[in-house]
Structures are given as C-alpha cells and as structure tokens.
Design a protein around this motif. Structure first.
Motif, PDB file in Angstrom:
ATOM      1  N   HIS A 111     -10.179  -1.163   2.409  1.00  0.00           N
ATOM      2  CA  HIS A 111      -9.557  -2.326   1.766  1.00  0.00           C
ATOM      3  C   HIS A 111      -8.115  -1.985   1.395  1.00  0.00           C
ATOM      4  O   HIS A 111      -7.741  -1.967   0.231  1.00  0.00           O
ATOM      5  N   ARG A 112      -7.306  -1.732   2.393  1.00  0.00           N
ATOM      6  CA  ARG A 112      -5.943  -1.238   2.165  1.00  0.00           C
ATOM      7  C   ARG A 112      -5.037  -2.241   1.454  1.00  0.00           C
ATOM      8  O   ARG A 112      -3.991  -1.860   0.939  1.00  0.00           O
ATOM      9  N   ASP A 113      -5.422  -3.485   1.385  1.00  0.00           N
ATOM     10  CA  ASP A 113      -4.605  -4.470   0.689  1.00  0.00           C
ATOM     11  C   ASP A 113      -4.981  -4.610  -0.785  1.00  0.00           C
ATOM     12  O   ASP A 113      -4.398  -5.397  -1.509  1.00  0.00           O
ATOM     13  N   ASP A 114      -5.943  -3.823  -1.252  1.00  0.00           N
ATOM     14  CA  ASP A 114      -6.397  -3.880  -2.638  1.00  0.00           C
ATOM     15  C   ASP A 114      -5.492  -2.995  -3.500  1.00  0.00           C
ATOM     16  O   ASP A 114      -5.680  -1.780  -3.595  1.00  0.00           O
ATOM     17  N   ASP A 115      -4.501  -3.618  -4.126  1.00  0.00           N
ATOM     18  CA  ASP A 115      -3.547  -2.867  -4.949  1.00  0.00           C
ATOM     19  C   ASP A 115      -4.217  -2.181  -6.127  1.00  0.00           C
ATOM     20  O   ASP A 115      -3.848  -1.064  -6.497  1.00  0.00           O
ATOM     21  N   GLU A 116      -5.186  -2.822  -6.732  1.00  0.00           N
ATOM     22  CA  GLU A 116      -5.878  -2.221  -7.881  1.00  0.00           C
ATOM     23  C   GLU A 116      -6.560  -0.914  -7.470  1.00  0.00           C
ATOM     24  O   GLU A 116      -6.462   0.093  -8.182  1.00  0.00           O
ATOM     25  N   ALA A 117      -7.212  -0.908  -6.315  1.00  0.00           N
ATOM     26  CA  ALA A 117      -7.868   0.308  -5.825  1.00  0.00           C
ATOM     27  C   ALA A 117      -6.839   1.391  -5.526  1.00  0.00           C
ATOM     28  O   ALA A 117      -7.063   2.565  -5.831  1.00  0.00           O
ATOM     29  N   PHE A 118      -5.714   1.004  -4.949  1.00  0.00           N
ATOM     30  CA  PHE A 118      -4.664   1.975  -4.651  1.00  0.00           C
ATOM     31  C   PHE A 118      -4.171   2.654  -5.926  1.00  0.00           C
ATOM     32  O   PHE A 118      -4.081   3.873  -5.998  1.00  0.00           O
ATOM     33  N   TYR A 119      -3.840   1.851  -6.934  1.00  0.00           N
ATOM     34  CA  TYR A 119      -3.302   2.423  -8.172  1.00  0.00           C
ATOM     35  C   TYR A 119      -4.350   3.251  -8.911  1.00  0.00           C
ATOM     36  O   TYR A 119      -4.033   4.288  -9.490  1.00  0.00           O
ATOM     37  N   LYS A 120      -5.600   2.822  -8.882  1.00  0.00           N
ATOM     38  CA  LYS A 120      -6.659   3.598  -9.528  1.00  0.00           C
ATOM     39  C   LYS A 120      -6.831   4.941  -8.807  1.00  0.00           C
ATOM     40  O   LYS A 120      -6.963   5.986  -9.449  1.00  0.00           O
ATOM     41  N   LEU A 121      -6.801   4.936  -7.481  1.00  0.00           N
ATOM     42  CA  LEU A 121      -6.918   6.170  -6.710  1.00  0.00           C
ATOM     43  C   LEU A 121      -5.724   7.089  -6.985  1.00  0.00           C
ATOM     44  O   LEU A 121      -5.906   8.294  -7.210  1.00  0.00           O
ATOM     45  N   ALA A 122      -4.530   6.536  -7.004  1.00  0.00           N
ATOM     46  CA  ALA A 122      -3.337   7.344  -7.281  1.00  0.00           C
ATOM     47  C   ALA A 122      -3.427   7.973  -8.670  1.00  0.00           C
ATOM     48  O   ALA A 122      -3.120   9.159  -8.844  1.00  0.00           O
TER      49      ALA A 122
END
Length: 73
Positions: free
Chosen positions: A20-31
């Motif tokens: 789900h590469r367009d999921d900004d929330e997941a990106f920031y949580k992972l970072a």
C-alpha cells in the motif's frame, strides 16, 4: 483493510506498506519505528580518509569477532 500499525511488527508494517505504497500514515509510522529502533546503533564516519578507513576496519573486525563468538555458543 488497514491494520493497527501500533501492534504490527516492523516486518509486518513494512510488508503492509510495500503493498500500500500510497498510504502516507503507514509510511510515517514505519519511518518512526525504524528511526526509534536505530537509536542504539553505532554510527561510523564515511570511509573517505585514511583515518576513517582505519576506524571502519576496527569496527568490522570487532563485528566479525562478535559473530564468531556467537557462533561458538
């Protein structure tokens, strides 16, 4: 279906984000999780000089020794 990012392991969160590469929330949580898990990591200088190359050689030898000791146990 979005999961609860706070209960996911880093591996699960990474897998979710890659799907789900367009999921900004997941990106920031992972970072955030990756950054917080790296706080105890040692940082070494870029091996761009003889002095820094020597520092890296010592660090690599130390890590090899540690791995060899763990293998013996």
């Amino acid at each position: 279906m979005k999961g609860d990012f706070d209960t996911m392991s880093i591996a699960e969160l990474r897998a979710y984000f890659l799907s789900h590469r367009d999921d900004d929330e997941a990106f920031y949580k992972l970072a955030d999780r990756l950054e917080s898990s790296s706080e105890n990591s040692e940082v070494y200088p870029c091996p761009d000089s003889l002095e820094n190359i020597a520092i890296m050689e010592v660090a690599i030898r130390k890590q090899i020794k540690k791995m060899e000791e763990n293998r013996k146990e």
